[in-house]
Design a protein around this motif. Structure first.
Motif, PDB file in Angstrom:
ATOM      1  N   GLN A   5       0.804  -1.212   0.000  1.00  0.00           N
ATOM      2  CA  GLN A   5       0.000   0.000   0.000  1.00  0.00           C
ATOM      3  C   GLN A   5       0.841   1.268   0.000  1.00  0.00           C
ATOM      4  N   LYS A   6       2.076   1.151   0.362  1.00  0.00           N
ATOM      5  CA  LYS A   6       2.920   2.336   0.428  1.00  0.00           C
ATOM      6  C   LYS A   6       3.319   2.815  -0.970  1.00  0.00           C
ATOM      7  N   LYS A   7       3.457   4.111  -1.105  1.00  0.00           N
ATOM      8  CA  LYS A   7       4.034   4.647  -2.323  1.00  0.00           C
ATOM      9  C   LYS A   7       5.537   4.389  -2.302  1.00  0.00           C
ATOM     10  N   VAL A   8       6.086   4.135  -3.465  1.00  0.00           N
ATOM     11  CA  VAL A   8       7.486   3.753  -3.578  1.00  0.00           C
ATOM     12  C   VAL A   8       8.266   4.872  -4.256  1.00  0.00           C
ATOM     13  N   VAL A   9       9.383   5.257  -3.640  1.00  0.00           N
ATOM     14  CA  VAL A   9      10.260   6.272  -4.218  1.00  0.00           C
ATOM     15  C   VAL A   9      11.666   5.702  -4.327  1.00  0.00           C
ATOM     16  N   TYR A  31       6.710   6.713   3.008  1.00  0.00           N
ATOM     17  CA  TYR A  31       7.045   6.095   1.732  1.00  0.00           C
ATOM     18  C   TYR A  31       7.940   4.870   1.931  1.00  0.00           C
ATOM     19  N   GLU A  32       7.853   3.939   1.002  1.00  0.00           N
ATOM     20  CA  GLU A  32       8.839   2.869   0.900  1.00  0.00           C
ATOM     21  C   GLU A  32       9.995   3.458   0.107  1.00  0.00           C
ATOM     22  N   VAL A  33      11.163   3.572   0.723  1.00  0.00           N
ATOM     23  CA  VAL A  33      12.280   4.293   0.118  1.00  0.00           C
ATOM     24  C   VAL A  33      13.361   3.328  -0.342  1.00  0.00           C
ATOM     25  N   ILE A  34      13.635   3.353  -1.632  1.00  0.00           N
ATOM     26  CA  ILE A  34      14.771   2.626  -2.184  1.00  0.00           C
ATOM     27  C   ILE A  34      15.898   3.638  -2.312  1.00  0.00           C
ATOM     28  N   ALA A  35      16.868   3.530  -1.431  1.00  0.00           N
ATOM     29  CA  ALA A  35      17.987   4.474  -1.373  1.00  0.00           C
ATOM     30  C   ALA A  35      19.191   3.847  -2.061  1.00  0.00           C
ATOM     31  N   THR A  36      19.647   4.444  -3.134  1.00  0.00           N
ATOM     32  CA  THR A  36      20.763   3.858  -3.877  1.00  0.00           C
ATOM     33  C   THR A  36      22.040   4.655  -3.661  1.00  0.00           C
ATOM     34  N   ALA A  37      23.153   3.938  -3.704  1.00  0.00           N
ATOM     35  CA  ALA A  37      24.463   4.556  -3.532  1.00  0.00           C
ATOM     36  C   ALA A  37      25.514   3.646  -4.148  1.00  0.00           C
ATOM     37  N   ARG A  38      26.685   4.212  -4.415  1.00  0.00           N
ATOM     38  CA  ARG A  38      27.774   3.409  -4.985  1.00  0.00           C
ATOM     39  C   ARG A  38      28.355   2.444  -3.965  1.00  0.00           C
ATOM     40  N   ASP A  39      28.251   2.796  -2.684  1.00  0.00           N
ATOM     41  CA  ASP A  39      28.777   1.942  -1.619  1.00  0.00           C
ATOM     42  C   ASP A  39      27.723   1.833  -0.529  1.00  0.00           C
ATOM     43  N   THR A  40      27.175   0.658  -0.353  1.00  0.00           N
ATOM     44  CA  THR A  40      26.154   0.450   0.672  1.00  0.00           C
ATOM     45  C   THR A  40      26.639  -0.484   1.776  1.00  0.00           C
ATOM     46  N   SER A  41      27.943  -0.723   1.830  1.00  0.00           N
ATOM     47  CA  SER A  41      28.485  -1.711   2.768  1.00  0.00           C
ATOM     48  C   SER A  41      28.214  -1.374   4.220  1.00  0.00           C
ATOM     49  N   ASN A  50      15.653   1.093   2.397  1.00  0.00           N
ATOM     50  CA  ASN A  50      15.958  -0.090   1.607  1.00  0.00           C
ATOM     51  C   ASN A  50      17.146   0.244   0.708  1.00  0.00           C
ATOM     52  N   TRP A  51      18.348  -0.070   1.179  1.00  0.00           N
ATOM     53  CA  TRP A  51      19.564   0.317   0.463  1.00  0.00           C
ATOM     54  C   TRP A  51      19.839  -0.635  -0.688  1.00  0.00           C
ATOM     55  N   ARG A  52      20.175  -0.058  -1.837  1.00  0.00           N
ATOM     56  CA  ARG A  52      20.529  -0.838  -3.014  1.00  0.00           C
ATOM     57  C   ARG A  52      21.801  -0.252  -3.643  1.00  0.00           C
ATOM     58  N   LEU A  53      22.663  -1.146  -4.032  1.00  0.00           N
ATOM     59  CA  LEU A  53      23.910  -0.740  -4.682  1.00  0.00           C
ATOM     60  C   LEU A  53      23.611  -0.271  -6.104  1.00  0.00           C
ATOM     61  N   LEU A  54      24.117   0.915  -6.461  1.00  0.00           N
ATOM     62  CA  LEU A  54      23.926   1.417  -7.814  1.00  0.00           C
ATOM     63  C   LEU A  54      25.045   2.377  -8.179  1.00  0.00           C
TER      64      LEU A  54
END
Length: 242
Positions: A5-9, A31-41, A50-54
């Motif tokens: 049900q949450k909006k996704v960003v 919000y459901e947050v997909i947070a991207t970064a070059r280094d998520t270690s 919600n960290w994602r490597l990008l």
């Protein structure tokens, strides 16, 4: 509220600075947050994101992150193209060829690829917002010795791209917006912000939330976020420029 049900960003360049402040603000707003970064270690589960490597320089990764988002959540409401290169402080001919290419790849090419992938996957959902982070460096000539040529050019191109993209997005019920912050600072100290005529990360994050929640099939082609000068009788406390 369940995840479905949450909006996704999805926010690029969320590892620090404005990107991180924006991710935290959207998370706090539900919000459901997909947070991207070059280094998520060192960022797993930080602030409930919600960290994602990008690495946005990787074209296949840009396409993949959008594909994965739709596969996991079945939707994407907002894409915030925040990741940016930075080649300020050097004369243009002193930049290496690689620095110029990286600037273009991060600041201009990646937002274009991410936007394309979002359109391809999201056009059938009938909604979606793409928000680009511009810069005042892309609006005005800062002088012959400004040392901002590559960065300014890519930020100017982002503004024009968003304006043109809206024509394609309209048929899908989607919108593109550009927010142009000026003189960003991490501090929230109002006295310091006033003295430096600066804008805080938190204030810009609130503006981004406003755009995300703005209803109606309208495109905010350009929202300038500039500091308001607070009047003071003490001349030493007045900012020199706006």
């Amino acid at each position: 509220m369940t995840k479905d049900q949450k909006k996704v960003v999805l926010i690029t360049g969320a590892g620090r600075g404005l990107g991180y402040a924006t991710a935290v603000a959207f998370r706090a707003a539900g919000y459901e947050v997909i947070a991207t970064a070059r280094d998520t270690s060192e960022k797993q589960d930080k602030a409930g994101l919600n960290w994602r490597l990008l690495d946005v320089k990787d074209a296949s990764a840009c396409n993949g992150i959008i594909t994965d988002t739709f596969a996991e959540y079945g939707r994407l409401d907002i894409l915030i193209n925040n990741a940016s290169g930075y080649t300020g402080g050097m004369l243009f001919d002193e930049l290496s060829d690689e620095e110029i290419i990286v600037e273009t790849d991060i600041t201009l090419k990646a937002p274009m690829l991410l936007s394309k992938a979002f359109m391809k996957h999201g056009k059938h959902q009938g909604f979606g917002k793409i928000i680009f982070i511009g810069s005042t460096a892309g609006l005005t000539n800062r002088g012959a010795a400004s040392k901002w040529a590559a960065y300014s050019a890519t930020k100017a191109a982002i503004l024009r791209f968003s304006e043109s993209l809206q024509g394609d997005l309209y048929a899908y019920g989607m919108q593109s917006h550009v927010i142009i912050p000026d003189n960003l600072r991490e501090t929230e100290d109002m006295k310091e912000l006033s003295q430096e005529a600066a804008t805080s990360y938190e204030a810009v994050s609130e503006a981004l939330l406003f755009l995300a929640q703005f209803k109606g099939n309208l495109s905010i082609s350009r929202m300038d976020i500039r500091p308001a000068i607070i009047a003071s009788n003490d001349a030493s406390n007045k900012p020199e420029t706006l």
